[in-house]
Design a protein around this motif. Structure first.
Motif, PDB file in Angstrom:
ATOM      1  N   SER A 125      -6.195  -4.705  -6.923  1.00 22.18           N
ATOM      2  CA  SER A 125      -6.623  -5.421  -8.130  1.00 22.18           C
ATOM      3  C   SER A 125      -6.033  -4.722  -9.343  1.00 22.18           C
ATOM      4  O   SER A 125      -5.509  -3.609  -9.240  1.00 22.18           O
ATOM      5  N   VAL A 126      -6.133  -5.370 -10.495  1.00 15.81           N
ATOM      6  CA  VAL A 126      -5.625  -4.769 -11.723  1.00 15.81           C
ATOM      7  C   VAL A 126      -6.379  -3.480 -12.029  1.00 15.81           C
ATOM      8  O   VAL A 126      -5.774  -2.462 -12.398  1.00 15.81           O
ATOM      9  N   LEU A 127      -7.701  -3.501 -11.857  1.00 12.46           N
ATOM     10  CA  LEU A 127      -8.504  -2.312 -12.126  1.00 12.46           C
ATOM     11  C   LEU A 127      -8.116  -1.162 -11.204  1.00 12.46           C
ATOM     12  O   LEU A 127      -7.999  -0.011 -11.639  1.00 12.46           O
ATOM     13  N   SER A 128      -7.881  -1.475  -9.926  1.00 10.33           N
ATOM     14  CA  SER A 128      -7.489  -0.431  -8.980  1.00 10.33           C
ATOM     15  C   SER A 128      -6.141   0.174  -9.357  1.00 10.33           C
ATOM     16  O   SER A 128      -5.944   1.385  -9.269  1.00 10.33           O
ATOM     17  N   ILE A 133      -2.896   4.730 -11.462  1.00  9.61           N
ATOM     18  CA  ILE A 133      -1.931   5.245 -12.439  1.00  9.61           C
ATOM     19  C   ILE A 133      -2.499   6.472 -13.142  1.00  9.61           C
ATOM     20  O   ILE A 133      -1.814   7.493 -13.310  1.00  9.61           O
ATOM     21  N   LEU A 134      -3.771   6.375 -13.554  1.00 10.50           N
ATOM     22  CA  LEU A 134      -4.421   7.522 -14.202  1.00 10.50           C
ATOM     23  C   LEU A 134      -4.538   8.700 -13.237  1.00 10.50           C
ATOM     24  O   LEU A 134      -4.300   9.856 -13.617  1.00 10.50           O
ATOM     25  N   LEU A 135      -4.873   8.421 -11.998  1.00  9.17           N
ATOM     26  CA  LEU A 135      -4.976   9.491 -11.002  1.00  9.17           C
ATOM     27  C   LEU A 135      -3.618  10.136 -10.752  1.00  9.17           C
ATOM     28  O   LEU A 135      -3.523  11.367 -10.629  1.00  9.17           O
ATOM     29  N   ALA A 136      -2.572   9.335 -10.685  1.00  6.43           N
ATOM     30  CA  ALA A 136      -1.228   9.885 -10.474  1.00  6.43           C
ATOM     31  C   ALA A 136      -0.861  10.836 -11.601  1.00  6.43           C
ATOM     32  O   ALA A 136      -0.198  11.862 -11.371  1.00  6.43           O
ATOM     33  N   GLY A 137      -1.282  10.501 -12.829  1.00  8.94           N
ATOM     34  CA  GLY A 137      -1.035  11.399 -13.952  1.00  8.94           C
ATOM     35  C   GLY A 137      -1.719  12.740 -13.764  1.00  8.94           C
ATOM     36  O   GLY A 137      -1.130  13.795 -14.042  1.00  8.94           O
ATOM     37  N   ILE A 138      -2.959  12.711 -13.274  1.00  4.65           N
ATOM     38  CA  ILE A 138      -3.701  13.959 -13.037  1.00  4.65           C
ATOM     39  C   ILE A 138      -3.005  14.795 -11.970  1.00  4.65           C
ATOM     40  O   ILE A 138      -2.788  16.005 -12.141  1.00  4.65           O
ATOM     41  N   PHE A 139      -2.643  14.176 -10.873  1.00  3.48           N
ATOM     42  CA  PHE A 139      -1.999  14.910  -9.778  1.00  3.48           C
ATOM     43  C   PHE A 139      -0.632  15.470 -10.195  1.00  3.48           C
ATOM     44  O   PHE A 139      -0.264  16.581  -9.799  1.00  3.48           O
ATOM     45  N   SER A 140       0.106  14.715 -10.989  1.00  2.00           N
ATOM     46  CA  SER A 140       1.419  15.204 -11.425  1.00  2.00           C
ATOM     47  C   SER A 140       1.275  16.407 -12.345  1.00  2.00           C
ATOM     48  O   SER A 140       2.060  17.357 -12.273  1.00  2.00           O
ATOM     49  N   LEU A 141       0.258  16.390 -13.209  1.00  4.09           N
ATOM     50  CA  LEU A 141       0.039  17.527 -14.116  1.00  4.09           C
ATOM     51  C   LEU A 141      -0.392  18.772 -13.347  1.00  4.09           C
ATOM     52  O   LEU A 141      -0.041  19.895 -13.723  1.00  4.09           O
ATOM     53  N   ILE A 142      -1.144  18.570 -12.272  1.00  3.52           N
ATOM     54  CA  ILE A 142      -1.504  19.701 -11.411  1.00  3.52           C
ATOM     55  C   ILE A 142      -0.250  20.308 -10.782  1.00  3.52           C
ATOM     56  O   ILE A 142      -0.107  21.538 -10.678  1.00  3.52           O
ATOM     57  N   SER A 143       0.685  19.459 -10.377  1.00  2.55           N
ATOM     58  CA  SER A 143       1.925  19.973  -9.794  1.00  2.55           C
ATOM     59  C   SER A 143       2.734  20.739 -10.839  1.00  2.55           C
ATOM     60  O   SER A 143       3.345  21.769 -10.522  1.00  2.55           O
ATOM     61  N   VAL A 144       2.734  20.256 -12.075  1.00  4.05           N
ATOM     62  CA  VAL A 144       3.427  20.963 -13.160  1.00  4.05           C
ATOM     63  C   VAL A 144       2.783  22.325 -13.400  1.00  4.05           C
ATOM     64  O   VAL A 144       3.470  23.341 -13.566  1.00  4.05           O
ATOM     65  N   PHE A 145       1.449  22.351 -13.408  1.00  8.63           N
ATOM     66  CA  PHE A 145       0.728  23.606 -13.609  1.00  8.63           C
ATOM     67  C   PHE A 145       1.083  24.612 -12.517  1.00  8.63           C
ATOM     68  O   PHE A 145       1.326  25.795 -12.788  1.00  8.63           O
ATOM     69  N   TYR A 244     -13.455  12.300  -5.466  1.00  8.11           N
ATOM     70  CA  TYR A 244     -14.240  11.276  -4.769  1.00  8.11           C
ATOM     71  C   TYR A 244     -15.622  11.116  -5.398  1.00  8.11           C
ATOM     72  O   TYR A 244     -16.213  10.028  -5.369  1.00  8.11           O
ATOM     73  N   GLN A 245     -16.128  12.198  -5.985  1.00 14.89           N
ATOM     74  CA  GLN A 245     -17.449  12.145  -6.630  1.00 14.89           C
ATOM     75  C   GLN A 245     -17.431  11.302  -7.899  1.00 14.89           C
ATOM     76  O   GLN A 245     -18.483  10.843  -8.359  1.00 14.89           O
ATOM     77  N   PHE A 246     -16.253  11.087  -8.461  1.00 17.91           N
ATOM     78  CA  PHE A 246     -16.160  10.428  -9.764  1.00 17.91           C
ATOM     79  C   PHE A 246     -15.401   9.098  -9.722  1.00 17.91           C
ATOM     80  O   PHE A 246     -15.479   8.313 -10.670  1.00 17.91           O
ATOM     81  N   VAL A 247     -14.653   8.858  -8.663  1.00 17.60           N
ATOM     82  CA  VAL A 247     -13.828   7.655  -8.566  1.00 17.60           C
ATOM     83  C   VAL A 247     -14.280   6.837  -7.361  1.00 17.60           C
ATOM     84  O   VAL A 247     -14.441   7.365  -6.264  1.00 17.60           O
ATOM     85  N   ASP A 248     -14.479   5.546  -7.578  1.00 24.04           N
ATOM     86  CA  ASP A 248     -14.983   4.676  -6.520  1.00 24.04           C
ATOM     87  C   ASP A 248     -13.854   4.222  -5.589  1.00 24.04           C
ATOM     88  O   ASP A 248     -13.499   3.050  -5.521  1.00 24.04           O
TER      89      ASP A 248
END
Length: 337
Positions: A125-128, A133-145, A244-248
């Motif tokens: 869905s559009v929401l998913s 996309i937002l999650l991918a941003g978080i994971f990519s920044l972790i890889s940069v860190f 998982y605690q914060f994302v459905d």
């Protein structure tokens, strides 16, 4: 020198893992593949123009054998050499090398690769898509860190030990022992495959991703050797488990998504990362992983696991990067500004 590099890296990786260093195995496999390719190159006196093709083929063979993903291995050997450019004339030799390496590992040596299973994929869905996309941003920044921390530790340790590698390794070993006593578990030593698999089915400690990130950055930054793909898998999967605690979203999907997106952000290989997701997870969630890989690839900028990786074309016009620079040069310019 390159002919000796493969066996030395293999031995170094074995010693690092068995004595508690936090690293993966695929670095040895890829280095050995490149080493064998260089030996073949020198023995048969291959033309200079074909040297890079042989090296890419060796890398493909190592990756295909290490992960049981021959299609990914074929593209990985081509993609990791240079950021923004694929040498398509290498497709046939890289594909042959990757499949041969894969079948020898599985059929001849009986190697069994880890099975990571996505139980459920969220409905498209559009929401998913916005969420992933937002999650991918978080994971990519972790890889940069991770990349910046690892390279920073290496630079500082070389500076203060005056590149005395025995001293670096001794101090690194002490730090790893201290960290192990601090967290009170051996879960973050070695490859950490048990917790990686656990993150797909049960909750893991919420700080697990950060602990593994620090353990691996110290291990490799202080001069030990090994692969960085499996540690990034661990970091991404356990971070997905925590979210998982914060994302459905289903737990197994978040763990798999984080694993692939984090690896892609560090390796700068979006096509190979996408193919790896398809091979490892039987094609489940194809749309999500496609978005994950290319979002992570863009957001991670020009940081990466391999400082020598050459940038043939910037990821975006928004990045002020000159064609032909290396990841190392870009990181140094970013720090100086």
């Amino acid at each position: 020198m390159l002919k000796r590099l493969g066996p030395l890296v293999y031995l170094g990786t074995f010693i690092t893992v068995i004595f508690g260093g936090s690293t993966g195995r695929e670095g040895a496999a890829i280095q050995m593949g490149g080493s064998v390719a260089e030996a073949v190159n020198q023995f048969f006196k291959v033309k200079l123009i074909d040297t890079k093709l042989l090296l890419m083929s060796g890398i493909s063979a190592g990756f295909g054998a290490a992960f049981g993903a021959p299609i990914t291995g074929a593209i990985f050997g081509m993609e990791m050499i240079s950021l923004g450019k694929l040498k398509y004339e290498a497709l046939v030799p890289c594909t042959v090398a990757s499949f041969v390496g894969h079948f020898i590992a599985e059929k001849t040596w009986g190697v069994e690769h880890e099975k990571l299973i996505i139980q459920t994929v969220p409905e498209l869905s559009v929401l998913s898509l916005v969420k992933v996309i937002l999650l991918a941003g978080i994971f990519s920044l972790i890889s940069v860190f991770y990349c910046q921390l690892r390279h920073g530790i290496q630079k500082i340790s070389e500076k203060y030990t005056k590149k005395n590698h025995m001293m670096r390794a001794f101090l690194g070993g002490i730090i790893i022992v201290a960290l192990t006593f601090l967290v009170g578990t051996y879960d973050y030593n070695g490859r950490g495959l048990d917790m990686l698999q656990e993150s797909f089915i049960h909750e893991v400690p919420p700080f697990a991703f950060l602990a593994k990130l620090v353990f691996t950055a110290v291990t490799l930054g202080m001069g030990f050797v090994g692969g960085e793909a499996i540690p990034l898998f661990f970091v991404g999967a356990t971070l997905g488990n925590t979210l998982y605690q914060f994302v459905d979203f289903p737990m197994s999907f978040l763990a798999a998504y984080g694993m692939i997106a984090t690896f892609c952000g560090g390796a700068n290989t979006p096509i190979a990362a996408f193919l790896l997701a398809m091979e490892m997870f039987d094609g489940k969630g194809v749309e999500y992983f496609f978005v994950a890989c290319f979002t992570s690839y863009i957001i991670s900028g020009h940081d990466g696991l391999w400082p020598s990786q050459k940038i043939y074309a910037p990821k975006s016009r928004l990045f002020n990067v000159t064609d032909g620079e290396t990841i190392k040069n870009v990181e140094q310019k970013e720090k100086s500004t």
